[in-house]
Design an enzyme around this catalytic site. Structure first.
Site, PDB file in Angstrom:
ATOM      1  CB  CYS A  22      -0.892  -0.031   1.238  1.00  0.00           C
ATOM      2  SG  CYS A  22      -1.689   1.526   1.641  1.00  0.00           S
ATOM      3  CB  CYS A  25       0.705   1.421   4.294  1.00  0.00           C
ATOM      4  SG  CYS A  25      -1.031   0.925   4.282  1.00  0.00           S
TER       5      CYS A  25
END
Length: 97
Positions: A22, A25
């Site tokens: 991600c 993230c």
């Protein structure tokens, strides 16, 4: 250690559900690292990879990454998904101390 034990280990805990793939993230990682340093010894910060902790993510109804959840005395008191300013996250944590 179970998820329930994690969120009850200290009076206030921050859990981040993330994924290694991600990009949001990855952008939050240095911010989370700084927050860990600032709150060390006062608030437990845990990062759970949804690909390795799928049951916990499902039980907590995590639908996006990253998702940040603050627990106080084992009870969820705040939740937000997505990238955010580190000061916002830190001020939320401090408000529950």
């Amino acid at each position: 250690m179970t998820y329930d034990e994690l969120i009850r280990k200290s009076p206030v805990s921050l859990i981040e559900f993330y994924a290694t793939w991600c990009p949001h993230c990855q952008a939050m990682q240095p911010i989370v690292d700084q927050i860990k340093e600032v709150v060390a010894g006062k608030i437990d910060v845990y990062q759970l990879d949804i690909d390795k902790n799928g049951d916990a993510a499902e039980n907590e109804e995590v639908e996006a990454t990253p998702t940040f959840i603050i627990y106080r005395d084992g009870r969820e008191v705040w939740r937000q998904s997505g990238e955010m300013d580190g000061e916002v996250l830190l001020s939320r944590l401090k408000s529950f101390m």
